[in-house]
Design an enzyme around this catalytic site. Structure first.
Site, PDB file in Angstrom:
ATOM      1  CE  LYS A 163      36.797  36.035 -28.955  1.00  0.00           C
ATOM      2  NZ  LYS A 163      37.983  36.716 -28.383  1.00  0.00           N
ATOM      3  CE  LYS A 192      41.268  33.192 -27.696  1.00  0.00           C
ATOM      4  NZ  LYS A 192      41.512  34.648 -27.597  1.00  0.00           N
ATOM      5  CE  LYS A 237      47.253  38.026 -27.545  1.00  0.00           C
ATOM      6  NZ  LYS A 237      46.057  38.061 -28.395  1.00  0.00           N
ATOM      7  N   GLY A 283      39.335  32.028 -24.305  1.00  0.00           N
ATOM      8  CA  GLY A 283      39.936  31.699 -23.018  1.00  0.00           C
ATOM      9  C   GLY A 283      38.912  31.494 -21.920  1.00  0.00           C
ATOM     10  CG  ASN A 284      34.926  32.718 -22.749  1.00  0.00           C
ATOM     11  OD1 ASN A 284      35.592  32.974 -23.747  1.00  0.00           O
ATOM     12  ND2 ASN A 284      33.698  32.264 -22.814  1.00  0.00           N
TER      13      ASN A 284
END
Length: 307
Positions: A265, A207, A122, A9-10
């Site tokens: 991740k 994601k 979440k 998102g960054n």
């Protein structure tokens, strides 16, 4: 190679930045520079986060007096796919003249009986004062968890079963198209057992786990997860911080990473490597080319066979 690139998102909004359109457009240049270098040599699929954008839209929807109820998360997620996909597609079009580029709104199938629906974890949107959170919980049915001195909304995050449009993505790739898809984990949907009809659900699919699943189903050669740190660290931001440069899935999982930071991740990279035998890597956006060529980031490789 066929590479699935998962942007954090960054990529469009750095930590602490205002979510203005002009800010996001300026940040796209970094993404374009990183991806274009890879796209000259490889087939590329881009997935991306949408946390800041989804949070902004959810807050605006909740505050809009013209609505009888806030817009559901699945439709807000679809809006962010269009917004971010357009920014990326336009910038990549300029950086890769002559290359076919498309941004797809895609859906991610989840199970209606996934236990996550009973245990929302979440975190989405902004941190609200306690009294505002109580009002939203009563009026909208939202659930909240403590964060600092306030409260933040929590929603279910079910496991992705498959990206519904995977076959379409595969056909586009085969025809030489760079594809942007599965933004924010994809629009979460369930499928009716009898008719196959798709129904959106109030959830956010992780994601990175969606990117790993898509990479597996597309038979990608490499999963590249890009974020805002140069590699994975154990003991991050402590005196015992140590970089992990070359690890197996088992070694990566032993790092004890949390769900709110490196955990998803790490799990996504581990799953892809275990299920395909191909490599995955985690590292900084600006070093994308160097990561793929083994000069930066954390490389996740298969466990050695037991003799």
């Amino acid at each position: 190679m066929r590479i699935v690139v998962a942007l954090g998102g960054n990529a469009l909004l750095h930590r602490g930045e205002r979510p203005d359109a002009a800010v996001q457009e300026a940040n796209v240049d970094r993404v374009t520079t990183a991806i274009a270098a890879l796209a000259h040599e490889h087939e590329i699929v881009i997935t991306h986060g949408n946390g800041p954008q989804l949070g902004l839209l959810a807050g605006e929807s909740a505050a809009d007096s013209a609505l009888s109820a806030p817009c559901p998360l699945d439709l807000l997620g679809a809006q962010t796919q269009g917004l971010i996909g357009s920014l990326l597609a336009r910038s990549l079009h300029d950086a890769l003249p002559g290359r076919r580029i498309v941004a797809l709104v895609t859906h991610t199938l989840v199970r209606a009986d996934d236990p996550a629906f009973d245990h929302p974890t979440k975190r989405v949107g902004q941190v609200y004062p306690r009294d505002v959170a109580s009002s939203l919980a009563a009026g909208c049915g939202w659930r909240f968890a403590a964060e600092g001195t306030g409260r933040r909304r929590v929603v279910p995050s079910p496991e992705p079963e498959r990206v519904w449009e995977t076959d379409t993505v595969h056909e586009l790739l085969t025809g030489g198209t760079l594809v942007i898809c599965a933004g924010g984990g994809g629009v979460p949907v369930t499928a009716d057992r009898d008719t196959g009809a798709l129904t959106g659900v109030e959830a956010v699919v992780d994601k990175d786990l969606t990117a790993a699943l898509l990479a597996e189903d597309l038979e990608a050669d490499f999963l590249l997860i890009l974020t805002d740190v140069p590699c994975v660290y154990t003991g991050y931001r402590t005196p015992g911080q140590r970089p992990l440069l070359g690890v197996t899935p088992a070694e990566l999982r032993r790092g004890g990473f949390t769900d709110g930071s490196m955990g998803p991740k790490a799990e996504a990279a581990a799953r892809f490597v275990e299920r395909t035998g191909g490599p995955a890597a985690i590292g900084a956006l600006d070093a994308a080319y160097e990561i793929v060529h083994g000069r930066s980031g954390t490389l996740v490789r298969p466990d050695l066979p037991v003799e």
